[in-house]
Design a protein around this motif. Structure first.
Motif, PDB file in Angstrom:
ATOM      1  N   TYR A  34       0.802  -1.221   0.000  1.00  0.00           N
ATOM      2  CA  TYR A  34       0.000   0.000   0.000  1.00  0.00           C
ATOM      3  C   TYR A  34       0.837   1.274   0.000  1.00  0.00           C
ATOM      4  O   TYR A  34       0.280   2.370   0.023  1.00  0.00           O
ATOM      5  CB  TYR A  34      -0.941   0.014   1.212  1.00  0.00           C
ATOM      6  CG  TYR A  34      -2.042  -1.005   1.090  1.00  0.00           C
ATOM      7  CD1 TYR A  34      -3.059  -0.850   0.151  1.00  0.00           C
ATOM      8  CD2 TYR A  34      -2.076  -2.126   1.903  1.00  0.00           C
ATOM      9  CE1 TYR A  34      -4.066  -1.789   0.026  1.00  0.00           C
ATOM     10  CE2 TYR A  34      -3.085  -3.067   1.790  1.00  0.00           C
ATOM     11  CZ  TYR A  34      -4.079  -2.893   0.853  1.00  0.00           C
ATOM     12  OH  TYR A  34      -5.079  -3.820   0.731  1.00  0.00           O
ATOM     13  N   ASP A  35       2.157   1.173  -0.046  1.00  0.00           N
ATOM     14  CA  ASP A  35       3.008   2.356  -0.041  1.00  0.00           C
ATOM     15  C   ASP A  35       2.744   3.179  -1.298  1.00  0.00           C
ATOM     16  O   ASP A  35       2.817   2.656  -2.415  1.00  0.00           O
ATOM     17  CB  ASP A  35       4.480   1.952   0.021  1.00  0.00           C
ATOM     18  CG  ASP A  35       5.388   3.159   0.019  1.00  0.00           C
ATOM     19  OD1 ASP A  35       5.212   4.028   0.899  1.00  0.00           O
ATOM     20  OD2 ASP A  35       6.267   3.240  -0.854  1.00  0.00           O
ATOM     21  N   PRO A  36       2.427   4.471  -1.145  1.00  0.00           N
ATOM     22  CA  PRO A  36       2.123   5.299  -2.317  1.00  0.00           C
ATOM     23  C   PRO A  36       3.241   5.329  -3.354  1.00  0.00           C
ATOM     24  O   PRO A  36       2.961   5.344  -4.556  1.00  0.00           O
ATOM     25  CB  PRO A  36       1.890   6.685  -1.708  1.00  0.00           C
ATOM     26  CG  PRO A  36       1.411   6.412  -0.326  1.00  0.00           C
ATOM     27  CD  PRO A  36       2.182   5.190   0.115  1.00  0.00           C
ATOM     28  N   ALA A  37       4.496   5.317  -2.942  1.00  0.00           N
ATOM     29  CA  ALA A  37       5.598   5.334  -3.904  1.00  0.00           C
ATOM     30  C   ALA A  37       5.599   4.058  -4.740  1.00  0.00           C
ATOM     31  O   ALA A  37       5.840   4.105  -5.955  1.00  0.00           O
ATOM     32  CB  ALA A  37       6.928   5.493  -3.173  1.00  0.00           C
ATOM     33  N   THR A  38       5.325   2.932  -4.114  1.00  0.00           N
ATOM     34  CA  THR A  38       5.270   1.661  -4.830  1.00  0.00           C
ATOM     35  C   THR A  38       4.124   1.654  -5.829  1.00  0.00           C
ATOM     36  O   THR A  38       4.291   1.245  -6.989  1.00  0.00           O
ATOM     37  CB  THR A  38       5.092   0.497  -3.834  1.00  0.00           C
ATOM     38  OG1 THR A  38       6.181   0.513  -2.907  1.00  0.00           O
ATOM     39  CG2 THR A  38       5.038  -0.842  -4.537  1.00  0.00           C
ATOM     40  N   VAL A  39       2.967   2.140  -5.398  1.00  0.00           N
ATOM     41  CA  VAL A  39       1.787   2.158  -6.275  1.00  0.00           C
ATOM     42  C   VAL A  39       2.024   3.101  -7.457  1.00  0.00           C
ATOM     43  O   VAL A  39       1.693   2.769  -8.600  1.00  0.00           O
ATOM     44  CB  VAL A  39       0.519   2.548  -5.492  1.00  0.00           C
ATOM     45  CG1 VAL A  39      -0.675   2.662  -6.425  1.00  0.00           C
ATOM     46  CG2 VAL A  39       0.238   1.542  -4.388  1.00  0.00           C
TER      47      VAL A  39
END
Length: 87
Positions: A34-39
């Motif tokens: 759920y990490d925004p950078a990953t998404v």
């Protein structure tokens, strides 16, 4: 009473330790998922696949919706945008 309880539960210590490790691994996997950078990185790769013709518009829309839902959950859950190390 605490000492007696610990002695009685001592044979179950490996099970309790394993459960703790599993819980920590699950927590870390969810944090990364759920990490925004990953998404955002996955959204970029998805757009590249569309431009390269590897996926069609329908597949792009479906997967983009899933990723945007993950991003929304990550942002609402208090996850800080960053380099994948947000806690």
């Amino acid at each position: 009473m605490g000492l007696i309880k610990e002695l009685v539960l001592l044979p179950f210590a490996p099970v309790r330790g394993s459960a703790w490790v599993i819980e920590q691994v699950l927590h870390e996997a969810e944090r990364i998922y759920y990490d925004p950078a990953t998404v955002r990185a996955e959204l970029g790769r998805l757009e590249e696949q569309l431009e390269a013709g590897e996926i069609d518009e329908e597949e792009f829309d479906r997967r983009e919706d899933e990723l945007l839902d993950r991003l929304d959950i990550g942002l609402r859950g208090g996850a800080a945008p960053g380099d994948g190390t947000a806690r």
